[in-house]
Design an enzyme around this catalytic site. Structure first.
Site, PDB file in Angstrom:
ATOM      1  N   ASP A   1       6.702   1.674 -22.451  1.00 32.37           N
ATOM      2  CA  ASP A   1       7.830   0.978 -21.813  1.00 32.37           C
ATOM      3  C   ASP A   1       7.391   0.394 -20.476  1.00 32.37           C
ATOM      4  O   ASP A   1       6.715   1.077 -19.699  1.00 32.37           O
ATOM      5  CB  ASP A   1       8.964   1.981 -21.558  1.00 32.37           C
TER       6      ASP A   1
ATOM      7  N   HIS B   1       4.908   7.302 -29.823  1.00 29.58           N
ATOM      8  CA  HIS B   1       6.040   6.875 -28.992  1.00 29.58           C
ATOM      9  C   HIS B   1       5.843   7.333 -27.545  1.00 29.58           C
ATOM     10  O   HIS B   1       5.768   8.542 -27.296  1.00 29.58           O
ATOM     11  CB  HIS B   1       7.317   7.478 -29.579  1.00 29.58           C
TER      12      HIS B   1
ATOM     13  N   HIS C   1       9.580   4.925 -18.781  1.00 25.55           N
ATOM     14  CA  HIS C   1      10.729   4.692 -19.650  1.00 25.55           C
ATOM     15  C   HIS C   1      12.009   4.420 -18.883  1.00 25.55           C
ATOM     16  O   HIS C   1      12.732   3.456 -19.157  1.00 25.55           O
ATOM     17  CB  HIS C   1      10.959   5.885 -20.585  1.00 25.55           C
TER      18      HIS C   1
HETATM   19  O1  G3P Z   1      10.629   1.097 -28.781  1.00 27.02           O
HETATM   20  C1  G3P Z   1      11.182   2.124 -29.521  1.00 27.02           C
HETATM   21  C2  G3P Z   1      11.948   3.075 -28.664  1.00 27.02           C
HETATM   22  O2  G3P Z   1      11.115   3.484 -27.615  1.00 27.02           O
HETATM   23  C3  G3P Z   1      13.209   2.503 -28.119  1.00 27.02           C
HETATM   24  O3  G3P Z   1      13.962   3.397 -27.376  1.00 27.02           O
HETATM   25  O4  G3P Z   1      14.731   4.502 -25.346  1.00 27.02           O
HETATM   26  O5  G3P Z   1      12.720   5.375 -26.514  1.00 27.02           O
HETATM   27  O6  G3P Z   1      12.583   3.243 -25.257  1.00 27.02           O
HETATM   28  P1  G3P Z   1      13.477   4.156 -26.066  1.00 27.02           P
HETATM   29 MG    MG Z   2      10.555   2.621 -25.731  1.00 30.04          MG
END
Ligand code: G3P
Ligand code: MG
Length: 243
Positions: free
Chosen positions: A35, A6, A48
């Site tokens: 992201d 992640h 992000h």
């Molecule tokens: O894509 C999964 C997750 O990253 C979604 O939430 O806020 O971490 O981008 P966030």
């Molecule tokens: Mg994400």
């Protein structure tokens, strides 16, 4: 079960940096999630938040800086990691895809389009064109909390897999996703139930769940039959999935 880092290996390294992606790759995981936002001059960049403040030494919104200006900010994230890491630049998506292409023939990437707060005009087309120019269509999943944008992506590029991100949960998600011709359900672990996974399986929809950091949860979602776990600790994911 596949394991995706992640924002790269964000549990141990500054999130969404080339260092975090390289370190995720070195764990032997299947790929990463990252992201994407657009700079003032329309360059897809990997970060992000809409603002640079939390993860860099800069201030303000990504959309108000050119990519050249953004490159001056240090993303080694001292609030979290002190001075453990050298200068880390905000990567462009192009730089990331070039690395991905060269580093492996199998490593996959979930590109999350961050277009729910600012609807960056043309983001979908820019990302799709770039993925196609690298010939990486079969190793990318496009996702967004802006589900309408994902429907657009599927219309523009049926050959690229897509996923609906859902912050809380939705009843019978398999039907919701399938009816929009989308490939995956990307739920928040906090709200995911075994029934949701079953609904997806019955409708031919894969589940890629985030953010699964504890070994117990990694084992649980694997037993439920999810396609991928998105985790800040891909090393733990690899151990749970392959061990
Ligand atoms: O894509 C999964 C997750 O990253 C979604 O939430 O806020 O971490 O981008 P966030
Ligand atoms: Mg994400």
């Amino acid at each position: 079960m596949k394991v995706l880092g992640h924002r790269g290996y964000s549990g141990e390294y500054p999130e969404n940096t080339m260092l975090a992606f390289q370190k995720a790759f070195e764990t032997g995981c299947d790929g990463v999630e990252l992201d994407v936002q657009l700079s003032k001059d329309g360059i897809p960049v990997i970060m992000h938040d809409e603002a640079v403040d939390r993860t860099s030494d800069g201030k303000g919104l990504i959309k108000d800086y050119t990519y050249r200006e953004l490159c001056r900010f240090n993303c080694s994230y001292p609030d979290k990691f002190k001075d453990a890491f050298d200068f880390q630049k905000i990567p462009s998506l192009e730089e990331y895809l070039a690395w991905m292409k060269q580093v492996s023939h199998t490593f996959v990437t979930n590109i999350e389009l961050k277009n729910s707060i600012y609807y960056y005009g043309g983001l979908e087309k820019k990302v799709i064109d770039m993925v196609r120019s690298f010939g990486l269509e079969d190793r990318i999943i496009l996702s967004s909390f802006n589900n309408a944008s994902i429907v657009n992506c599927k219309l523009m590029a049926p050959e690229i897999q897509t996923g609906f991100l859902i912050e809380t949960c939705i009843g019978n998600p398999g039907v919701y996703v399938r009816e929009q011709m989308v490939d995956f359900y990307h739920p928040n672990l906090k709200y995911l139930t075994q029934e949701h996974v079953t609904s997806c399986m019955e409708n031919g929809i894969g589940v890629n769940v985030w953010t699964v950091n504890e070994e117990e949860d990694l084992r649980k979602v694997e037993a439920w039959g999810v396609q991928a776990a998105i985790t800040n600790f891909p090393d733990r994911g690899v151990k749970a999935a392959k061990g």
